[in-house]
Design a protein around this motif. Structure first.
Motif, PDB file in Angstrom:
ATOM      1  N   UNK A  94       0.246  30.281 111.962  1.00 46.47           N
ATOM      2  CA  UNK A  94       0.159  31.041 110.279  1.00 46.47           C
ATOM      3  C   UNK A  94      -0.656  32.518 110.196  1.00 46.47           C
ATOM      4  N   UNK A  95      -1.882  32.614 111.101  1.00 46.45           N
ATOM      5  CA  UNK A  95      -2.992  33.725 111.404  1.00 46.45           C
ATOM      6  C   UNK A  95      -2.052  35.265 112.135  1.00 46.45           C
ATOM      7  N   UNK A  96      -1.529  34.669 113.376  1.00 45.92           N
ATOM      8  CA  UNK A  96      -0.207  35.569 113.472  1.00 45.92           C
ATOM      9  C   UNK A  96       0.823  36.348 112.989  1.00 45.92           C
ATOM     10  N   UNK A 105      -6.089  38.209 104.329  1.00 47.30           N
ATOM     11  CA  UNK A 105      -6.274  36.155 105.440  1.00 47.30           C
ATOM     12  C   UNK A 105      -6.554  35.180 104.488  1.00 47.30           C
ATOM     13  N   UNK A 106      -6.632  35.696 103.113  1.00 48.41           N
ATOM     14  CA  UNK A 106      -6.757  34.705 102.405  1.00 48.41           C
ATOM     15  C   UNK A 106      -5.462  33.866 101.720  1.00 48.41           C
ATOM     16  N   UNK A 107      -3.731  34.243 102.224  1.00 49.60           N
ATOM     17  CA  UNK A 107      -3.122  33.619 102.470  1.00 49.60           C
ATOM     18  C   UNK A 107      -3.241  32.133 103.554  1.00 49.60           C
ATOM     19  N   UNK A 108      -3.664  32.808 104.656  1.00 52.37           N
ATOM     20  CA  UNK A 108      -3.166  31.620 104.998  1.00 52.37           C
ATOM     21  C   UNK A 108      -3.650  30.411 104.905  1.00 52.37           C
ATOM     22  N   UNK A 109      -5.158  30.841 103.867  1.00 52.87           N
ATOM     23  CA  UNK A 109      -5.675  29.653 103.274  1.00 52.87           C
ATOM     24  C   UNK A 109      -4.321  28.258 102.277  1.00 52.87           C
ATOM     25  N   UNK A 145       4.940  35.020 103.112  1.00 53.65           N
ATOM     26  CA  UNK A 145       5.500  36.463 102.912  1.00 53.65           C
ATOM     27  C   UNK A 145       5.673  35.971 101.844  1.00 53.65           C
ATOM     28  N   UNK A 146       5.302  35.342 100.485  1.00 55.00           N
ATOM     29  CA  UNK A 146       6.105  35.038  99.496  1.00 55.00           C
ATOM     30  C   UNK A 146       7.369  36.091  99.093  1.00 55.00           C
TER      31      UNK A 146
END
Length: 302
Positions: A94-96, A105-109, A145-146
């Protein structure tokens, strides 16, 4: 919106997709059904830019996938949950994606929480994930990516009943917010519950498409009464042909007709519903009969 027009893909003498056309609109979940080898995955691969067609077009919001700037923010794709680097952790995957798409970065969490992967699970290597966990991670990546559009190939594989219920709720809410979902699945019951529109493909050709209500409108009615014999007589007297089905009767008549006939005869009903729970399966098997690998021989027992 997803638009496919006269799409054709051949491999030598074999035609995998044959003049296929359909449209998926915003705010809807479209179920894409067909036997193994019918052309579902090939169509989805063409839509996501992984396979080049021989003829026709497949566009997303009016453009080809390759022409979409930062496509992960516009289209979420999950074609094979097992096609992930086995040596990386779920969090790394997910981070990649987050860094590639230029997301916070908050999107990963957020995505880990959305798909119910714990912090400990997210730090395990993919090789140690169950198929269900890989599916959850794949859905998280597709939604990272919403995007406004989702292309999903058998996303329920490996999920337990609770996971399937979760995925169904997730996709329904996504569509209700205006998203577009094209969902390939062999789980006919799940498609029947969640889909607004259905496309059936067999031997590379579209054999049926339309809203769920349109395709199942001839499914008829299932009815059950306190007194089955009295119910059968009431329907017969009203000119309604019915056959035994489990503990009740099945008929091609509409529920309203059946209810009125029972009421007129004073028959107390304990169940009256459109017989569509088996209707999708019946329709699917009938429409794809010539493309099925397995056929039940006449007179065979089960």
């Amino acid at each position: 919106m997803i638009q496919v027009e006269h799409l054709t893909k051949t491999y030598g003498d074999f035609t995998a997709v044959d003049d296929v056309s359909f449209t998926c609109r915003p705010g809807t979940v479209t179920g894409f059904l067909g036997p193994n080898g019918a052309g579902k995955s090939t169509t989805l691969r063409i839509l996501s830019g992984l396979t080049v067609q021989n003829a026709g077009s497949a566009t997303i919001s009016g453009v080809k996938y390759h022409d979409i700037p930062n496509p992960g923010t516009q289209v979420g794709v999950l074609l094979d949950a097992s096609a992930q680097h086995a040596g990386r952790t779920g969090r790394e995957i997910l981070t990649i994606g987050q860094k590639t798409m230029g997301l916070p970065a908050s999107r990963v969490e957020e995505m880990l929480k959305l798909v119910s992967l714990s912090d400990k699970e997210s730090r395990r290597r993919i090789r140690n994930y169950s198929l269900g966990m890989r599916q959850r991670l794949g859905i998280a990546h597709a939604l990272l990516g919403d995007p406004k559009i989702l292309l999903l190939d058998e996303p329920a594989n490996g999920l337990d009943p609770a996971g399937i219920h979760w995925m169904r709720s997730l996709l329904r809410e996504y569509a209700n917010r205006g998203g577009t979902v094209l969902l390939s699945s062999h789980l006919l019951h799940e498609i029947q519950i969640i889909a607004d529109e259905i496309i059936v493909i067999g031997n590379g050709k579209i054999v049926a498409q339309g809203t769920k209500e349109e395709l199942l409108k001839t499914a008829g009615t299932f009815v059950r009464a306190v007194d089955p014999a009295a119910l059968a007589n009431a329907l017969s007297a009203a000119g309604i042909t019915a056959t035994a089905s489990g503990e009740g009767l099945a008929t091609e008549a509409a529920p309203e007709q059946v209810g009125k006939a029972a009421a007129a005869a004073g028959v107390a009903l304990v169940e009256l519903r459109q017989a569509d729970s088996a209707g999708l399966e019946d329709m699917f098997l009938q429409l794809t009969a010539t493309t099925q690998r397995d056929h039940l021989s006449e007179g065979a027992t089960s």
